[in-house]
Design a protein around this motif. Structure first.
Motif, PDB file in Angstrom:
ATOM      1  N   HIS A 142       0.808  -1.211   0.000  1.00 19.24           N
ATOM      2  CA  HIS A 142       0.000   0.000   0.000  1.00 19.24           C
ATOM      3  C   HIS A 142       0.841   1.261   0.000  1.00 19.24           C
ATOM      4  N   SER A 143       0.216   2.342   0.478  1.00 23.54           N
ATOM      5  CA  SER A 143       0.682   3.677   0.206  1.00 23.54           C
ATOM      6  C   SER A 143       2.093   3.959   0.648  1.00 23.54           C
ATOM      7  N   GLY A 144       2.830   4.721  -0.187  1.00 25.38           N
ATOM      8  CA  GLY A 144       4.150   5.219   0.153  1.00 25.38           C
ATOM      9  C   GLY A 144       4.245   6.614  -0.373  1.00 25.38           C
ATOM     10  N   HIS A 183      -5.013  -2.090  12.539  1.00 27.04           N
ATOM     11  CA  HIS A 183      -3.608  -1.767  12.814  1.00 27.04           C
ATOM     12  C   HIS A 183      -2.747  -2.986  12.520  1.00 27.04           C
ATOM     13  N   GLY A 184      -1.524  -2.729  12.054  1.00 25.65           N
ATOM     14  CA  GLY A 184      -0.565  -3.806  11.832  1.00 25.65           C
ATOM     15  C   GLY A 184      -0.566  -4.343  10.411  1.00 25.65           C
ATOM     16  N   LEU A 194       1.113  -8.297   0.811  1.00 27.41           N
ATOM     17  CA  LEU A 194       1.127  -7.782   2.171  1.00 27.41           C
ATOM     18  C   LEU A 194      -0.146  -6.972   2.342  1.00 27.41           C
ATOM     19  N   ARG A 195      -0.849  -7.185   3.436  1.00 25.58           N
ATOM     20  CA  ARG A 195      -2.077  -6.452   3.707  1.00 25.58           C
ATOM     21  C   ARG A 195      -1.954  -5.746   5.050  1.00 25.58           C
ATOM     22  N   GLY A 196      -2.397  -4.478   5.084  1.00 26.80           N
ATOM     23  CA  GLY A 196      -2.253  -3.683   6.287  1.00 26.80           C
ATOM     24  C   GLY A 196      -3.480  -2.862   6.611  1.00 26.80           C
ATOM     25  N   THR A 199      -0.831 -14.367   7.845  1.00 29.31           N
ATOM     26  CA  THR A 199      -0.052 -14.398   9.081  1.00 29.31           C
ATOM     27  C   THR A 199       0.303 -12.982   9.512  1.00 29.31           C
ATOM     28  N   ALA A 200       0.203 -12.713  10.799  1.00 24.52           N
ATOM     29  CA  ALA A 200       0.558 -11.393  11.324  1.00 24.52           C
ATOM     30  C   ALA A 200       2.076 -11.223  11.307  1.00 24.52           C
ATOM     31  N   LEU A 201       2.545 -10.099  10.772  1.00 20.54           N
ATOM     32  CA  LEU A 201       3.974  -9.798  10.784  1.00 20.54           C
ATOM     33  C   LEU A 201       4.353  -9.002  12.033  1.00 20.54           C
TER      34      LEU A 201
END
Length: 240
Positions: free
Chosen positions: A3-5, A66-67, A85-87, A108-110
């Motif tokens: 996502h965003s950068g 969050h996370g 990756l999902r956030g 899975t939570a990173l």
């Protein structure tokens, strides 16, 4: 993939075409977002906890507050591919909710993750009564598919070395934070997870990282990676 950068934060130009980086909750109107979140219950997950298991029956969708999480899929021979990756703001498990099929991937939570779980029936009723939200979800699905197709097309013409450089640049754009030493990747990924994202072996990624360290392009530690010379990575990505 992520996502965003921002150019200001990482010093790496943003690719304006990556619409899949805008998460689901950010696409909804405030009233719709509040109504959807009110339908579920808040869950907390510790780092490396399994949130969703591939092939298991599905009963709910998750909305990440969050996370960050990783989405992986395992082949019959045991090879594990990192799909995304999902956030914060992302939706997880919507495909199973709409089709009734088992989970297609493991999530899975990173890091510590807080998410709202909404039962399938409640989610489907919400979409039935909110045509705008249904269209938003359809648009998100389309954006993700277009991004995945574009990524497969791009990768098909690249060597493993070039794919790895593209991956590091993409992670730096979406998960990079500027430090005194360089651009640090804020999401911890193992060598196996990096390998699974580019269709390579862990040993190959190990060799590529060693090569980049020797060229002083990156600096690595235990699940930490700092990009020192993004300009060199761009040259590698363009086959220098």
């Amino acid at each position: 993939m992520t996502h965003s950068g921002s150019t200001a934060r990482t010093g790496i130009p943003e690719d304006s075409g990556l619409d899949d980086r805008v998460p689901f909750l950010a696409r909804l109107e405030r009233e719709e977002r509040s109504a959807l979140l009110a339908l579920g219950r808040v869950l907390d997950f510790t780092p490396r906890a399994s949130i969703i298991h591939q092939y298991e029956p599905s009963s709910h969708i998750l909305l990440i507050l969050h996370g960050w999480t990783k989405v992986t899929a395992s082949a019959a021979n045991g090879y594990e591919a990192l799909l995304a990756l999902r956030g914060p703001g992302d939706i997880i498990g919507e495909s199973s909710a709409l089709t009734g099929r088992p989970r297609s991937a493991t999530v899975t939570a990173l890091e510590r993750v807080e998410a709202v779980a909404v039962e399938h029936e409640r989610f489907r009723l919400f979409l039935e009564h909110s045509p705008e939200a249904s269209l938003t979800l359809l648009t998100l699905t389309s954006d993700r598919m277009r991004a995945a197709d574009r990524r497969r097309l791009d990768f098909a013409s690249l060597t493993v070395r070039e794919r790895f450089a593209v991956l590091l640049l993409d992670l730096a754009r979406s998960h990079g934070r500027r430090t005194d030493k360089g651009i640090e990747l804020a999401v911890p990924l193992s060598k196996q997870e990096l390998a699974g994202s580019i269709g390579a072996s862990r040993e190959m990624v190990q060799r590529l990282l060693k090569e980049l360290r020797e060229r002083q392009v990156v600096m690595t530690g235990r699940k930490a990676l700092v990009i020192l010379r993004p300009d060199i990575l761009r040259k590698v990505a363009r086959s220098d």
